[in-house]
Design a protein around this motif. Structure first.
Motif, PDB file in Angstrom:
ATOM      1  N   ASP A  38      -0.990   4.486  -1.358  1.00 28.54           N
ATOM      2  CA  ASP A  38      -0.064   5.274  -0.708  1.00 28.54           C
ATOM      3  C   ASP A  38       0.978   5.554  -1.670  1.00 28.54           C
ATOM      4  N   SER A  48       4.421   6.846  -3.443  1.00 32.93           N
ATOM      5  CA  SER A  48       5.829   7.233  -2.991  1.00 32.93           C
ATOM      6  C   SER A  48       6.589   7.637  -4.743  1.00 32.93           C
ATOM      7  N   LEU A  49       7.670   8.095  -4.511  1.00 30.65           N
ATOM      8  CA  LEU A  49       8.217   8.476  -5.760  1.00 30.65           C
ATOM      9  C   LEU A  49       8.205   7.380  -6.733  1.00 30.65           C
ATOM     10  N   GLN A  50       8.671   6.143  -6.294  1.00 28.52           N
ATOM     11  CA  GLN A  50       9.022   5.013  -7.414  1.00 28.52           C
ATOM     12  C   GLN A  50       7.687   3.879  -7.521  1.00 28.52           C
ATOM     13  N   THR A  69       4.028   2.660  -5.673  1.00 27.33           N
ATOM     14  CA  THR A  69       2.517   2.948  -5.057  1.00 27.33           C
ATOM     15  C   THR A  69       1.906   1.643  -4.270  1.00 27.33           C
ATOM     16  N   LYS A 116       1.958  -3.677  -5.103  1.00 27.03           N
ATOM     17  CA  LYS A 116       2.815  -2.580  -5.143  1.00 27.03           C
ATOM     18  C   LYS A 116       2.793  -2.424  -6.683  1.00 27.03           C
ATOM     19  N   SER A 119       4.553   4.197  -9.813  1.00 23.30           N
ATOM     20  CA  SER A 119       3.908   5.308  -9.425  1.00 23.30           C
ATOM     21  C   SER A 119       3.510   5.895 -10.760  1.00 23.30           C
ATOM     22  N   ASP A 124       4.166   1.599   4.293  1.00 23.61           N
ATOM     23  CA  ASP A 124       3.545   1.813   3.161  1.00 23.61           C
ATOM     24  C   ASP A 124       2.244   0.994   3.041  1.00 23.61           C
ATOM     25  N   ASP A 184      -0.453   2.021   5.733  1.00 16.47           N
ATOM     26  CA  ASP A 184      -0.786   3.373   5.199  1.00 16.47           C
ATOM     27  C   ASP A 184      -1.879   3.178   4.135  1.00 16.47           C
TER      28      ASP A 184
END
Length: 342
Positions: free
Chosen positions: A8, A10-12, A14, A30, A33, A95, A98
């Motif tokens: 999943d 995102s800008l900063q 994943t 996490k 990204s 997140d 997802d």
């Protein structure tokens, strides 16, 4: 045992979820990204990873290319399809959840892959988008200047791009204060016009040097902009088994809803790239109104316009042009002005 991964993005950061064939979670974490942290997080699992899924988005092309170069079987998933599947979960929207849902979709094969454009098409697409951006802002500036002058009862009338600036100065000269205000706006318009002309010249050169674009431009109504846009969006013609499916891909086929006794067709779906759809519609207008040489395609559209109306005929012609352009590209043939009998 094969492993399946959901990302999943995102800008900063994943969210990464790794599950096994039974659906049990092996690892959750996490990472940043970026390709390097993602590859490092997946490297311990090595060849056991069977599929990696990530959602289509702004960063998907870059991450997909880097992960694929690292010999990882990555799949880009259609965002709307994934959202519908994840909505069926009873979990909260996070997140981590997802990423879990995406990993499960990879495990059971419940996904719709998205074609990732080639590097050349991605680069030309940047040219098309930036050219469109400058053009839209340029038109906004000109429309605003027309509105400013109209407040004082001054009508700009019909002007060309070359005579626009002089005409605005002429009308604004009635008041020194207004003339001083419009001068910086005219300077900004002049700068945008110069940069837009540079991008447009680059686009013409790209179309001239590309044999596929030159072949597509043999169809009446199709110029450099339409041919290049179509070339970028379709990218690889072999990914369409049948040419008629291209019409649905660019969103020029009607929606349909069927449930029990209910069965109706609505307006066009407008799925896919809006830029190529608008370009094909403009090409259809040119073919119907400006091309004097008779063609079977134009004759068909004119007959349809008499029965169903001009607007519907234009949409149908744009769809048929998309189909014919794909067949020309796939077969390597130019447009045939005269119909051939079997």
């Amino acid at each position: 045992m094969p492993l399946f991964v959901g990302l999943d993005v995102s800008l900063q950061e994943t969210s990464v979820c790794v599950i096994d064939g039974s659906g049990a979670i092996i690892r959750e974490t996490k990472v940043m990204s970026e390709p390097e942290p993602l590859i490092a997080a997946l490297k311990p699992f090595g060849a056991d990873i069977e599929r990696i899924g990530l959602e289509a988005g702004p960063m998907a092309q870059h991450l997909y290319s880097e992960l694929a170069e690292a010999n990882l079987n990555v799949i880009c998933v259609e965002a709307r399809h994934m959202a519908q599947a994840l909505r069926a979960q009873t979990l909260n929207k996070t997140d981590r959840n997802d990423a879990r849902g995406l990993a499960q979709m990879m495990r059971v094969g419940l996904f719709k892959p998205v074609h990732i454009k080639t590097e050349r098409s991605q680069r030309v697409n940047v040219l098309l988008r930036t050219r469109k951006l400058l053009k839209s802002k340029l038109l906004d500036v000109e429309a605003d200047l027309r509105g400013v002058l109209k407040n004082f009862g001054l009508k700009l009338g019909k002007v060309t791009p070359r005579t626009f600036e002089g005409r605005v100065r002429e009308l604004a000269s009635f008041d020194p204060f207004i003339a001083e205000i419009v001068e910086p706006v005219l300077a900004a318009r002049r700068a945008m016009r110069e940069q837009y002309d540079k991008l447009h010249a680059m686009l013409l050169k790209v179309a001239k040097d590309d044999p596929v674009c030159r072949r597509l431009m043999t169809m009446p109504g199709v110029g450099a902009v339409v041919a290049t846009t179509y070339r970028v969006v379709i990218d690889v013609p072999n990914r369409f088994a049948k040419s008629r499916t291209v019409g649905a891909h660019v969103g020029l086929t009607p929606k349909r809803y069927q449930s029990g006794e209910v069965d109706w067709s609505g307006r066009i779906s407008k799925a896919g790239d809006s830029l190529v759809r608008a370009s094909l519609f403009e090409a259809a207008q040119v073919l119907m109104t400006r091309v004097a040489r008779p063609t079977a395609l134009r004759s068909w559209a004119l007959r349809l316009a008499k029965r169903r109306g001009r607007k519907r005929a234009l949409v149908a012609l744009a769809r048929k042009m998309a189909v014919v352009l794909h067949r020309m590209w796939a077969d390597g043939t130019d447009f045939r002005w005269e119909s051939q009998t079997a």
